[in-house]
Design a protein around this motif. Structure first.
Motif, PDB file in Angstrom:
ATOM      1  N   ARG A  60      83.072  59.448  56.119  1.00 25.92           N
ATOM      2  CA  ARG A  60      84.248  58.381  56.428  1.00 25.92           C
ATOM      3  C   ARG A  60      83.826  57.395  57.421  1.00 25.92           C
TER       4      ARG A  60
ATOM      5  N   ILE B  71      80.834  54.934  56.357  1.00 26.89           N
ATOM      6  CA  ILE B  71      81.253  53.857  55.162  1.00 26.89           C
ATOM      7  C   ILE B  71      82.425  53.120  55.705  1.00 26.89           C
ATOM      8  N   GLY B  72      83.031  53.968  56.611  1.00 24.79           N
ATOM      9  CA  GLY B  72      84.354  52.863  57.064  1.00 24.79           C
ATOM     10  C   GLY B  72      83.793  52.039  58.491  1.00 24.79           C
TER      11      GLY B  72
ATOM     12  N   ILE C 183      75.157  59.813  46.693  1.00 24.85           N
ATOM     13  CA  ILE C 183      76.231  59.323  47.537  1.00 24.85           C
ATOM     14  C   ILE C 183      77.177  59.397  46.664  1.00 24.85           C
ATOM     15  N   GLY C 184      77.217  58.940  45.490  1.00 21.94           N
ATOM     16  CA  GLY C 184      78.358  58.932  44.440  1.00 21.94           C
ATOM     17  C   GLY C 184      78.890  60.251  44.282  1.00 21.94           C
ATOM     18  N   LEU C 185      78.135  61.408  43.988  1.00 21.87           N
ATOM     19  CA  LEU C 185      78.512  62.685  43.625  1.00 21.87           C
ATOM     20  C   LEU C 185      79.304  63.204  44.870  1.00 21.87           C
TER      21      LEU C 185
ATOM     22  N   VAL D 235      80.849  61.492  47.380  1.00 21.82           N
ATOM     23  CA  VAL D 235      81.937  60.758  47.724  1.00 21.82           C
ATOM     24  C   VAL D 235      83.076  61.270  46.513  1.00 21.82           C
ATOM     25  N   ALA D 236      82.671  61.464  45.265  1.00 24.35           N
ATOM     26  CA  ALA D 236      83.867  61.647  44.279  1.00 24.35           C
ATOM     27  C   ALA D 236      84.123  63.220  44.519  1.00 24.35           C
TER      28      ALA D 236
ATOM     29  N   VAL E  14      84.990  63.439  49.031  1.00 24.48           N
ATOM     30  CA  VAL E  14      85.821  62.659  49.663  1.00 24.48           C
ATOM     31  C   VAL E  14      87.079  62.222  49.045  1.00 24.48           C
ATOM     32  N   VAL E  15      86.836  61.615  47.664  1.00 20.50           N
ATOM     33  CA  VAL E  15      88.029  61.444  47.093  1.00 20.50           C
ATOM     34  C   VAL E  15      88.696  62.270  46.170  1.00 20.50           C
TER      35      VAL E  15
ATOM     36  N   LEU F  22      87.855  63.625  43.111  1.00 20.31           N
ATOM     37  CA  LEU F  22      88.073  63.335  41.884  1.00 20.31           C
ATOM     38  C   LEU F  22      87.880  64.489  40.956  1.00 20.31           C
TER      39      LEU F  22
ATOM     40  N   PRO G 147      88.024  66.390  36.968  1.00 25.72           N
ATOM     41  CA  PRO G 147      87.586  67.882  37.257  1.00 25.72           C
ATOM     42  C   PRO G 147      86.251  67.891  38.152  1.00 25.72           C
ATOM     43  N   LEU G 148      85.749  67.039  38.461  1.00 30.94           N
ATOM     44  CA  LEU G 148      84.523  67.216  39.167  1.00 30.94           C
ATOM     45  C   LEU G 148      84.585  67.849  40.483  1.00 30.94           C
TER      46      LEU G 148
ATOM     47  N   ARG H  73      85.758  50.060  52.043  1.00 29.35           N
ATOM     48  CA  ARG H  73      85.525  50.698  53.384  1.00 29.35           C
ATOM     49  C   ARG H  73      86.952  51.341  53.976  1.00 29.35           C
TER      50      ARG H  73
ATOM     51  N   ILE I 187      87.454  54.764  51.498  1.00 29.20           N
ATOM     52  CA  ILE I 187      86.809  55.907  52.010  1.00 29.20           C
ATOM     53  C   ILE I 187      86.895  56.213  53.557  1.00 29.20           C
ATOM     54  N   GLY I 188      87.291  55.236  54.312  1.00 31.45           N
ATOM     55  CA  GLY I 188      87.498  55.662  55.664  1.00 31.45           C
ATOM     56  C   GLY I 188      88.756  56.165  56.053  1.00 31.45           C
TER      57      GLY I 188
ATOM     58  N   SER J 266      92.923  55.880  50.667  1.00 33.89           N
ATOM     59  CA  SER J 266      91.980  56.724  49.750  1.00 33.89           C
ATOM     60  C   SER J 266      93.076  57.293  48.319  1.00 33.89           C
TER      61      SER J 266
ATOM     62  N   MET K 207      93.224  56.044  44.871  1.00 36.79           N
ATOM     63  CA  MET K 207      92.533  56.827  43.710  1.00 36.79           C
ATOM     64  C   MET K 207      93.740  57.099  42.768  1.00 36.79           C
TER      65      MET K 207
ATOM     66  N   SER L 261      81.157  59.025  39.308  1.00 35.18           N
ATOM     67  CA  SER L 261      80.354  59.522  40.464  1.00 35.18           C
ATOM     68  C   SER L 261      79.098  58.498  40.619  1.00 35.18           C
TER      69      SER L 261
ATOM     70  N   ILE M 183      80.685  54.971  41.556  1.00 32.97           N
ATOM     71  CA  ILE M 183      81.011  54.924  43.161  1.00 32.97           C
ATOM     72  C   ILE M 183      79.736  54.790  44.032  1.00 32.97           C
ATOM     73  N   GLY M 184      78.461  55.729  43.657  1.00 32.92           N
ATOM     74  CA  GLY M 184      77.486  55.684  44.245  1.00 32.92           C
ATOM     75  C   GLY M 184      76.694  54.423  44.136  1.00 32.92           C
TER      76      GLY M 184
END
Lengths: 210, 210
Positions: free
Chosen positions: A120, A123-124, A165-167, A169-170, A173-174, A176, A178-179, B120, B123-124, B129, B133, B162, B165-166
């Motif tokens: 966070r 990226i923030g 990165i996307g994996l 974050v998804a 972090v967020v 998501l 069913p991931l 930013r 995610i931050g 977020s 989402m 994913s 986002i990445g």
């Protein structure tokens, strides 16, 4: 609740405080030096001077700049050590090994909250972002590029990073679904082939479904 | 440089200010309502009440909740409209069309700084977020899931998200080279097959290189 040994008595002519105090000052000096000069610009010598200790002591406590950086910014597991390990062995399975390493590391309840907080921040915040990307670029992507080899290694490493990165974050972090709740094996099965294509696949072939 | 009609004169019994004032109050009310109740919890009726206007006026200015949300949080292009458009047409090319749409949208110098600032923030900040989402999940992923169809549609949509986002974080936020400077065509060629596999490919087949 502190069960450690008592702080050693101060001796004349030594820096203030004991061993753990010197280690803390090196960490603080490292954090300032990395923030001011970026990962590439910071040197172990400048960090030692800033902490008021001998360079040898910095190497004694932290070994490499990468390990000192990981400790200074509180990265809970050093990707500069882990990622090259995952890339050892049969290149045809490297994608799956890499996803498995990443997901098992981030799934750990001790790693995850610190990893998410760090991400966070990265990226923030533009400044943190640039410092940490210097580290990732030098210590992680550079090793991946060397391991991949060939002219298109930088392109492959960048694509690999984008899915990783996307994996993260998804899933973390967020969160998501069913991931976010998928098992390690499911994520390896789903995302492994993407990393494998980026690492060793024919990037110019048409997509499987086209 | 404003060529619109002059603000209408105030009339007794109407809310303070003219049309643009009502629009601004709806936007502000929307921002507060979304922040307090999340995307799903906020209603057009509650936003109208909060802004002191009739519900019909909210629909007149913004049409749908998705458009009001996009305007309230200053999303420069509404993915709820754009993404389903990219998924129309031949399913075998949908991955490439989607990457092209995303990259051309984010490459635009008017979109990019606002998109990066928004991301930013998302995610931050845990609160932003979760609100954003909710929107992405309801308005974008839900449509992608409907378009994919079948039992594994949620899993496919999550994997797709994913990589998207990445790609956005790597190319636009941390500006990882050479991905950050790659041409649109190069990104479509490299990332399109990944999205295509997530959309329509056989997820359970072994990776091409294995």
């Amino acid at each position: 609740m502190t069960h450690g040994p008592p702080a050693p008595a101060r001796r004349r002519g030594r820096p203030r405080g004991g061993a753990s105090d010197a280690r803390e000052r090196i960490l603080a000096a490292g954090a300032s030096e990395f923030a001011e000069h970026g990962y590439d610009g910071a040197t172990m010598r400048a960090i030692a001077e800033r902490a008021g200790v001998d360079s040898a002591l910095v190497h004694h406590y932290f070994g490499t700049k990468s390990e000192l950086f990981a400790a200074a910014v509180d990265i809970p597991a050093n990707p500069a050590r882990l990622v090259p390990q995952a890339l050892e062995g049969d290149p045809a399975d490297a994608g799956a090994r890499l996803v498995r390493l990443i997901v098992t590391t981030w799934d750990s309840p001790t790693f995850r909250p610190r990893g998410v907080a760090l991400l966070r921040g990265v990226i923030g915040n533009r400044r943190t972002s640039s410092m940490l990307m210097g580290f990732i670029s030098r210590e992680v992507l550079h090793r991946i590029r060397e391991r991949i080899g060939g002219d298109d290694a930088p392109r492959r490493a960048g694509l690999l990073a984008s899915q990783v990165i996307g994996l993260i974050v998804a899933r973390y972090v967020v969160e998501l679904e069913p991931l976010a709740s998928a098992s390690v094996d499911d994520v390896v099965r789903d995302v492994g082939p993407t990393l494998q294509r980026y690492l060793t696949g024919d990037l110019d072939e048409a997509s499987p479904g086209a």
